[in-house]
Write a protein that holds these residues in place. Structure first.
Motif, PDB file in Angstrom:
ATOM      1  N   TYR B  20       0.837  -1.206   0.000  1.00 57.67           N
ATOM      2  CA  TYR B  20       0.000   0.000   0.000  1.00 57.67           C
ATOM      3  C   TYR B  20       0.871   1.255   0.000  1.00 57.67           C
ATOM      4  N   ILE B  21       1.876   1.253   0.899  1.00 56.44           N
ATOM      5  CA  ILE B  21       2.736   2.437   1.008  1.00 56.44           C
ATOM      6  C   ILE B  21       3.521   2.647  -0.280  1.00 56.44           C
ATOM      7  N   VAL B  22       4.044   1.537  -0.843  1.00 51.27           N
ATOM      8  CA  VAL B  22       4.897   1.669  -2.031  1.00 51.27           C
ATOM      9  C   VAL B  22       4.089   2.106  -3.247  1.00 51.27           C
ATOM     10  N   SER B  23       2.849   1.566  -3.386  1.00 48.65           N
ATOM     11  CA  SER B  23       2.044   1.981  -4.543  1.00 48.65           C
ATOM     12  C   SER B  23       1.685   3.454  -4.433  1.00 48.65           C
ATOM     13  N   PHE B  24       1.479   3.925  -3.194  1.00 52.73           N
ATOM     14  CA  PHE B  24       1.213   5.354  -2.979  1.00 52.73           C
ATOM     15  C   PHE B  24       2.466   6.186  -3.272  1.00 52.73           C
ATOM     16  N   LEU B  25       3.596   5.705  -2.738  1.00 58.02           N
ATOM     17  CA  LEU B  25       4.869   6.435  -2.918  1.00 58.02           C
ATOM     18  C   LEU B  25       5.253   6.507  -4.384  1.00 58.02           C
ATOM     19  N   ASN B  26       5.067   5.372  -5.096  1.00 57.60           N
ATOM     20  CA  ASN B  26       5.447   5.304  -6.507  1.00 57.60           C
ATOM     21  C   ASN B  26       4.708   6.373  -7.308  1.00 57.60           C
ATOM     22  N   ASN B  27       3.382   6.418  -7.109  1.00 62.07           N
ATOM     23  CA  ASN B  27       2.580   7.405  -7.834  1.00 62.07           C
ATOM     24  C   ASN B  27       2.984   8.823  -7.468  1.00 62.07           C
ATOM     25  N   LYS B  28       3.193   9.040  -6.161  1.00 63.68           N
ATOM     26  CA  LYS B  28       3.479  10.391  -5.683  1.00 63.68           C
ATOM     27  C   LYS B  28       4.842  10.877  -6.181  1.00 63.68           C
ATOM     28  N   ILE B  29       5.854   9.985  -6.091  1.00 67.17           N
ATOM     29  CA  ILE B  29       7.208  10.398  -6.491  1.00 67.17           C
ATOM     30  C   ILE B  29       7.263  10.644  -7.994  1.00 67.17           C
ATOM     31  N   VAL B  30       6.652   9.733  -8.769  1.00 64.39           N
ATOM     32  CA  VAL B  30       6.675   9.888 -10.231  1.00 64.39           C
ATOM     33  C   VAL B  30       5.999  11.190 -10.641  1.00 64.39           C
ATOM     34  N   SER B  31       4.870  11.504  -9.979  1.00 65.05           N
ATOM     35  CA  SER B  31       4.163  12.730 -10.347  1.00 65.05           C
ATOM     36  C   SER B  31       4.937  13.969  -9.905  1.00 65.05           C
ATOM     37  N   ARG B  32       5.583  13.907  -8.731  1.00 65.74           N
ATOM     38  CA  ARG B  32       6.348  15.074  -8.267  1.00 65.74           C
ATOM     39  C   ARG B  32       7.587  15.305  -9.111  1.00 65.74           C
ATOM     40  N   ILE B  33       8.166  14.213  -9.663  1.00 65.95           N
ATOM     41  CA  ILE B  33       9.303  14.366 -10.571  1.00 65.95           C
ATOM     42  C   ILE B  33       8.863  15.139 -11.820  1.00 65.95           C
ATOM     43  N   GLU B  34       7.637  14.852 -12.275  1.00 62.93           N
ATOM     44  CA  GLU B  34       7.112  15.543 -13.462  1.00 62.93           C
ATOM     45  C   GLU B  34       6.439  16.859 -13.103  1.00 62.93           C
ATOM     46  N   LEU B  35       6.616  17.318 -11.866  1.00 59.99           N
ATOM     47  CA  LEU B  35       6.028  18.554 -11.341  1.00 59.99           C
ATOM     48  C   LEU B  35       4.495  18.542 -11.433  1.00 59.99           C
ATOM     49  N   ARG B  36       3.917  17.351 -11.241  1.00 63.02           N
ATOM     50  CA  ARG B  36       2.460  17.251 -11.123  1.00 63.02           C
ATOM     51  C   ARG B  36       2.107  16.994  -9.659  1.00 63.02           C
ATOM     52  N   ARG B  37       0.818  16.928  -9.365  1.00 65.17           N
ATOM     53  CA  ARG B  37       0.403  16.681  -7.984  1.00 65.17           C
ATOM     54  C   ARG B  37       0.229  15.203  -7.690  1.00 65.17           C
ATOM     55  N   GLY B  38      -0.307  14.457  -8.635  1.00 68.24           N
ATOM     56  CA  GLY B  38      -0.490  13.030  -8.434  1.00 68.24           C
ATOM     57  C   GLY B  38      -1.696  12.705  -7.592  1.00 68.24           C
ATOM     58  N   TYR B  39      -2.395  11.632  -7.978  1.00 68.06           N
ATOM     59  CA  TYR B  39      -3.599  11.179  -7.287  1.00 68.06           C
ATOM     60  C   TYR B  39      -4.637  12.274  -7.149  1.00 68.06           C
ATOM     61  N   LYS B  40      -4.583  13.213  -7.984  1.00 71.96           N
ATOM     62  CA  LYS B  40      -5.562  14.278  -8.220  1.00 71.96           C
ATOM     63  C   LYS B  40      -6.364  14.768  -6.996  1.00 71.96           C
ATOM     64  N   GLY B  41      -6.119  14.249  -5.846  1.00 75.03           N
ATOM     65  CA  GLY B  41      -6.867  14.694  -4.679  1.00 75.03           C
ATOM     66  C   GLY B  41      -6.074  15.638  -3.811  1.00 75.03           C
ATOM     67  N   TYR B  42      -6.687  16.052  -2.743  1.00 75.33           N
ATOM     68  CA  TYR B  42      -6.015  16.915  -1.791  1.00 75.33           C
ATOM     69  C   TYR B  42      -5.225  16.056  -0.807  1.00 75.33           C
ATOM     70  N   LYS B  43      -4.529  16.746   0.107  1.00 75.70           N
ATOM     71  CA  LYS B  43      -3.675  16.025   1.053  1.00 75.70           C
ATOM     72  C   LYS B  43      -4.459  15.043   1.913  1.00 75.70           C
ATOM     73  N   LYS B  44      -5.667  15.447   2.314  1.00 77.82           N
ATOM     74  CA  LYS B  44      -6.444  14.598   3.230  1.00 77.82           C
ATOM     75  C   LYS B  44      -6.931  13.340   2.522  1.00 77.82           C
ATOM     76  N   GLU B  45      -7.330  13.485   1.261  1.00 76.13           N
ATOM     77  CA  GLU B  45      -7.990  12.380   0.577  1.00 76.13           C
ATOM     78  C   GLU B  45      -7.005  11.432  -0.105  1.00 76.13           C
ATOM     79  N   SER B  46      -5.832  11.924  -0.451  1.00 78.36           N
ATOM     80  CA  SER B  46      -4.958  11.154  -1.328  1.00 78.36           C
ATOM     81  C   SER B  46      -4.518   9.797  -0.786  1.00 78.36           C
TER      82      SER B  46
END
Lengths: 142, 311
Positions: B20-46
Motif C-alpha cells: 500500500y505504502i509503495v504503490s502510494f509512494l510510486n505514484n506520488k514520487i513519479v508525479s512530483r518528478i514531473e512537477l504534477r500533484r499526483g492522485y488528483k486529490g487533496y492532502k487529506k484524501e490522497s
C-alpha cells in the motif's frame, strides 16, 4: 553515464519543488498580465459615455464574424447604436482591439464564461459595458 | 502450528502494508518528478486512492486465466522462504536461496505466459521476445548470486547474512552489486509500474486491459521488485545486521525504502532505455560481461585462497 547522474539529481530536486499544475475548480489560476479574456467596451471617464463611435473597423477585422456594429447619425456626428458580440464564436484573437483607432475596445481578464445555452453567450452593448470589474487583474488572483 | 500461523499473519500484514505504502509512494514520487500533484486529490484524501484504485480493478469485468492464479499463489509463496527479518520465515532450510531462485524464475515464466495470452486474438503473442528479455535479465542475476555463494560457501540466507557481521559484501564485490542493481532497474522498467512508459509496447510484462488479471499482474510486479530488493539487501548490504545501536528490522526497512526511492527516481532518469532492442543490447553488451568478469575474479580469488593458500 554523466547524463544519467545529471537527470537523477534534477529529478531528485524536483521532489522538493512546487508542482506546476493546479486543481482547477478548487484553486484559482493565477492570470498573467496581458492575457486575453472577454472583450469589453470602454467608457470615457470624464463624460461617462462610450468611446466607440460605431465605425465598424472591428467588425471588418474580426476573422470569426462574431461582431456586428450599427451606427447612427445625430447632431453632425456618428454614434454607436447597437453592438453585438457572439462569444460562442469568438476566438479571443485580439484583432478587434488592434484595429480600433479610438481604443474603445479592451480585453478584460474574465475567463470563466461557460453557460447552459448558446443564447446567453450573445452579448449586447450594455452587457459589454458591465464587464468593467473584470478589467482589474488582481480580482482573479488567489 | 500456532507459531507458523502467527508468522504467516505477520508476513501477509507486512507485505500488505508495504504494498500500500509503495504503490502510494510510486505514484506520488513519479508525479512530483514531473512537477504534477499526483492522485488528483487533496492532502487529506490522497492516501485513500490506492484502495479506490484496487476497487476500480475489481469492478471491471474481465476473465482471468490459470496463469493469473498461479502468479498470485507463487508471488505469496515466495515470501515463505525469503526472510524479511531474522526470524520471519516459514521454511527453514540450508538450501533457502536455491528454492527461492527457482520459485522466482517460475514466477517470471508464469508472468510471461500470462502477459502473452491475449484476450483479443486468443493466441500466444510475442512470446519469444518477452522470453528473450526475461532470460537476458535472469542470467547476469544468477551469475551475481553464484559469485556470492562462492564467496560465502553457502546457499543459506542466514549464513550469508551472518558472514557479513564485519564488512558487507559490497566491499568485496562492488561490480556484482552494480550489476545486480542495474538488473533490478531494468526489471522495474519491464514491469512498467509507473505506467508512463508508452514506448515499451512490445516485450513489456504489463497486462493489457483492465480487471482482476491486470491487478494481479501489478501486484506480482510489485512483489517481484520487493523480492529483488530484499535479495540485494541480504546478499550485499548486510541484511538484518544491526548497525551500531539501530535494530536489525529497522535497518532492513530503512535500506529497503532508500533503495526503492533511488530506483524509482532512476527509472524516470533513464528514459532513453525504452524498447525491446535497447534492453537486450544493454544486457548482452554491458551487464552480462560485467557479471562474468565478477564471477571470474571471485573464482580466481577462491582458488588462490582455498586451493593454493596464497591469500
Amino acid at each position: 553515464m554523466l547524463r544519467i547522474f545529471k537527470n537523477f539529481f534534477i529529478n531528485f530536486a524536483n521532489l522538493f519543488r512546487k508542482p506546476r499544475t493546479v486543481l482547477y475548480p478548487r484553486e484559482k489560476i493565477i492570470i498573467y498580465e496581458g492575457s486575453r479574456g472577454q472583450p469589453r467596451l470602454k467608457l470615457n471617464f470624464d463624460t461617462l459615455e462610450i468611446i466607440c463611435n460605431g465605425c465598424g473597423d472591428c467588425e471588418k477585422a474580426c476573422p470569426q464574424d462574431c461582431i456586428s456594429v450599427r451606427k447612427e447619425f445625430r447632431e453632425d456626428k456618428y454614434y454607436l447604436d447597437e453592438f453585438y458580440l457572439n462569444l460562442g464564436l469568438c476566438s479571443f484573437c485580439g484583432n478587434c482591439v488592434e484595429a480600433c483607432k479610438f481604443r474603445a475596445i479592451e480585453q478584460s481578464y474574465r475567463y470563466q464564461m461557460s453557460e447552459y445555452d448558446m443564447e446567453s453567450l450573445k452579448m449586447e452593448k450594455l452587457d459589454l459595458i458591465k464587464q468593467a470589474e473584470y478589467a482589474i487583474r488582481d480580482f482573479w488572483v488567489k | 502450528m500456532l507459531i507458523y500461523l502467527r508468522k504467516i499473519g505477520y508476513i501477509i500484514l507486512i507485505l500488505g502494508i508495504n504494498l500500500y505504502i509503495v504503490s502510494f509512494l510510486n505514484n506520488k514520487i513519479v508525479s512530483r518528478i514531473e512537477l504534477r500533484r499526483g492522485y488528483k486529490g487533496y492532502k487529506k484524501e490522497s492516501p485513500g486512492f490506492p484502495f479506490s484504485n484496487s476497487l476500480k480493478y475489481i469492478a471491471k469485468e474481465n476473465p482471468f486465466s490459470i496463469w493469473d492464479i498461479l502468479i498470485f499463489v507463487f508471488s505469496i509463496v515466495l515470501w515463505s522462504i525469503i526472510p524479511v527479518s531474522f526470524n520471519l520465515f516459514i521454511v527453514d532450510s540450508s538450501y533457502n536461496m536455491f528454492i527461492a531462485l527457482i520459485l522466482f524464475i517460475l514466477l517470471l515464466i508464469f508472468k510471461v505466459f500470462s502477459v502473452s495470452y491475449s484476450k483479443y486474438n486468443f493466441i500466444i503473442s510475442d512470446f519469444l521476445k518477452r522470453t528473450a528479455q526475461t532470460v537476458s535479465l535472469i542470467i547476469p542475476l544468477l551469475f551475481c548470486v553464484l559469485s556470492i555463494v562462492i564467496l560465502n560457501k553457502s546457499l543459506d540466507f542466514k549464513v550469508i547474512v551472518n558472514s557479513q557481521y564485519q564488512y558487507w559484501n559490497v566491499v568485496y564485490q562492488p561490480i556484482g552489486f552494480i550489476t545486480f542493481f542495474i538488473c533490478i532497474l531494468l526489471q522495474m522498467k519491464l514491469m512498467n509500474l509507473s505506467e508512463h512508459n508508452q514506448f515499451l509496447i512490445t516485450g513489456n510484462t504489463s497486462k493489457e486491459g483492465e480487471g482482476i488479471s491486470r491487478m494481479v499482474s501489478r501486484f506480482s510486479g510489485y512483489l517481484i521488485i520487493f523480492f529483488l530488493i530484499v535479495m540485494l539487501n541480504i546478499l550485499y548490504l548486510g541484511g538484518w545486521q544491526k548497525l551500531y545501536m539501530i535494530n536489525g528490522s529497522i535497518m532492513t526497512g530503512l535500506k529497503f525504502y532508500t533503495i526503492l526511492i533511488i530506483l524509482i527516481i532512476l527509472e524516470k532518469s533513464v528514459s532513453g532505455i525504452s524498447g525491446f532492442n535497447k534492453i537486450i543490447n544493454l544486457n548482452y553488451k554491458l551487464i552480462l560481461p560485467l557479471s562474468v568478469i565478477n564471477l571470474i575474479i571471485t573464482i580466481v580469488f577462491f582458488i588462490l585462497k582455498n586451493v593454493y593458500f596464497i591469500i
